[in-house]
Design an enzyme around this catalytic site. Structure first.
Site, PDB file in Angstrom:
ATOM      1  N   HIS A   1       0.879  -1.165   0.000  1.00  0.00           N
ATOM      2  CA  HIS A   1       0.000   0.000   0.000  1.00  0.00           C
ATOM      3  C   HIS A   1       0.922   1.221   0.000  1.00  0.00           C
ATOM      4  CE1 HIS A   1      -2.298  -3.015   2.376  1.00  0.00           C
ATOM      5  NE2 HIS A   1      -3.367  -2.489   1.829  1.00  0.00           N
TER       6      HIS A   1
ATOM      7  N   ASP B   1       2.384   1.958   3.360  1.00  0.00           N
ATOM      8  CA  ASP B   1       3.271   0.969   3.984  1.00  0.00           C
ATOM      9  C   ASP B   1       4.709   1.403   3.751  1.00  0.00           C
ATOM     10  OD1 ASP B   1       1.009  -0.626   4.256  1.00  0.00           O
ATOM     11  OD2 ASP B   1       1.492  -1.865   2.503  1.00  0.00           O
TER      12      ASP B   1
HETATM   13  C1  XLS Z   1      -7.394  -6.821   4.183  1.00  0.00           C
HETATM   14  C2  XLS Z   1      -6.899  -6.980   2.821  1.00  0.00           C
HETATM   15  C3  XLS Z   1      -5.773  -6.048   2.426  1.00  0.00           C
HETATM   16  C4  XLS Z   1      -5.588  -6.058   0.937  1.00  0.00           C
HETATM   17  C5  XLS Z   1      -4.833  -4.904   0.400  1.00  0.00           C
HETATM   18  O1  XLS Z   1      -8.109  -7.661   4.721  1.00  0.00           O
HETATM   19  O2  XLS Z   1      -6.541  -8.312   2.631  1.00  0.00           O
HETATM   20  O3  XLS Z   1      -4.602  -6.393   3.094  1.00  0.00           O
HETATM   21  O4  XLS Z   1      -4.972  -7.225   0.519  1.00  0.00           O
HETATM   22  O5  XLS Z   1      -5.425  -3.697   0.704  1.00  0.00           O
END
Ligand code: XLS
Ligand code: NI
Ligand code: NI
Length: 452
Positions: free
Chosen positions: A117, A120
């Site tokens: 993200h 991140d």
């Molecule tokens: C949350 C999601 C997230 C997505 C990316 O439950 O899995 O991590 O993979 O935003």
């Protein structure tokens, strides 16, 4: 070796050493006879399975958020993991340290890809402009790291769920100013994804849904979500992006109800809003189980619509049903999933991203290795077993035979639409009561056990 590693790592790092995972890796394939916990027992990246290397079948990716940002905090307690790469106060220095650690891990474990993200990579700034500047700096750094290591970006995404401004949604927020902000954030996330050669771009709508229908105009919000996705897609295509856009279904959590509920719901949405050409699905195991489906079910739905894009690998907990995001270990279930994936032609363009986290009380840096080695081995084993089973057992034939009555003249006429209801009636009247045909479920189940 493994008992003291956690402590050893912490000591080395307090000395200011820029190697974060001292004494571990690179992780090699040693086979199932090996007792080395820091070796693969099944994942042999160069092993060819059905004409394709394991590396290219599985296209493993590390999830930046869990692995390098997830500090063990939960709603009931403070962080448990003191990641040494998070100790700098300056956000840019911290982001660079984190990226050093990330690429050290990713190259040592031997993953070809990573996923992130936007925030991140680096802490969000105080303004949109400051955030964009920070993303510029860290994506320059990432570009260099990618070039040096050969690691590639499987997908990027924008976090439209953590900042309080998104408490009522991102693209579906009832406040147009928030929707605009979300759009700006997605533009930046697309820009860095394209700059880094990202092969896909993900939308996960954790806050796209409702907490109460009383205050929600659902149809209007869905229209907005579609408009938003069209805008993002048009922008990226205009910039030359050729990758796939992925929607990641999840039925709930953090929102009571999320619009991207499950594979079937998302496919219906994409079809309704004319987005089928550019979008596919990123399916996550624990999201399937939250939606009361098996992962195998979600895969079947996606494959059937030619919409399987990529996987987020993890597992839930059968006793409590939460989105626990544990690393996958259940080989029987992975075989069931790999059968669907292989029969569907493989993961085309996506990969297997470990959207999974080590437990709150797994506090050694070495645990990050154990978790990923286990997950990669479990998938590799699932692939090997599924391939072997499909090639050498009578599984395919058994399943095909269940439908062989449709290969008759009348059955084919039914399938191609040249029979009407009156003709079916005439057929049934002359055939009489159909004979029972067993579904043979137990026989099918035994084949998986036999090939494990
Ligand atoms: C949350 C999601 C997230 C997505 C990316 O439950 O899995 O991590 O993979 O935003
Ligand atoms: Ni998830
Ligand atoms: Ni996910």
């Amino acid at each position: 070796m493994s008992n003291s590693l956690g402590t050893q790592n912490k000591l080395n790092l307090t000395l200011g050493d820029r190697t974060y995972f001292e004494g571990i890796g690179p992780i090699a394939f040693e086979g199932r006879e090996s007792d080395n916990p820091f070796a693969f027992k099944y994942y042999d990246e160069n092993k060819v399975v059905g004409g394709t290397s394991m590396r290219d079948h599985l296209r493993f990716a590390t999830a930046y958020w869990h692995t390098f940002c997830g500090n063990g905090m939960d709603p009931f307690g403070a962080p448990t993991k003191e990641f040494p790469w998070l100790s700098a106060n300056d956000p840019i220095q911290q982001a660079k340290d984190k990226m050093d650690a990330a690429f050290e891990f990713i190259t040592k474990i031997g993953m070809p890809f990573y996923c992130f993200h936007d925030f991140d990579l680096i802490q969000e700034g105080a303004t949109l402009t400051e955030s964009a500047q920070r993303l510029e700096v860290i994506s320059d750094y990432a570009l260099q790291k990618q070039r040096d290591s050969g690691v590639k970006l499987l997908w990027g995404t924008a976090n439209l769920f953590s900042n309080p401004r998104y408490m009522n949604g991102g693209a579906t927020n009832p406040d147009f100013e928030v929707v605009a902000y979300a759009g700006a954030q997605v533009k930046h996330a697309l820009d860095i994804t394209m700059k880094l050669g990202g092969e896909n771009y993900v939308f996960w709508g954790g806050r796209e849904g409702y907490m109460s229908l009383l205050n929600t105009d659902m149809k209007r919000e869905l229209d907005h979500m579609a408009r938003f996705l069209h805008m993002a897609k048009d922008y990226a295509r205009g910039q030359g992006f050729q990758g796939t856009f992925l929607i990641e279904p999840k039925p709930m959590e953090p929102t009571k109800h999320q619009y991207d509920f499950d594979a079937a719901t998302v496919i219906g949405f994409l079809r309704e809003y004319d987005l089928m050409e550019d979008f596919k699905l990123n399916l996550e195991v624990n999201h399937a189980t939250l939606a009361q489906h098996s992962f195998q079910h979600e895969l079947e739905v996606a494959v059937g619509a030619n919409m399987l894009g990529s996987l987020d690998a993890n597992r839930g907990d059968y006793q409590n049903g939460w989105d626990t995001d544990q690393f996958p270990v259940n080989v029987y279930e992975l075989v069931e999933s790999m059968i669907v994936i292989l029969e569907g032609g493989g993961i085309q363009g996506g990969g297997v991203n470990f959207d999974a986290k080590t437990r709150r009380n797994s506090t050694d840096l070495a645990d990050i290795f154990h978790a990923h080695i286990g997950g990669m081995d479990a998938f590799a084993r699932g692939l090997l077993v599924a391939h072997n089973l499909l090639e050498n057992s009578n599984y395919r034939q058994l399943r095909k035979d269940r439908y062989n009555s449709f290969d008759s003249v009348k059955g084919q006429e039914f399938e191609n639409g040249s029979l009407d209801l009156q003709a079916l009636h005439a057929l049934a009247a002359s055939n009489g009561e159909p004979q029972q045909r067993s579904g043979q479920q137990e026989l099918f189940e035994n084949i998986i056990n036999q090939y494990l």
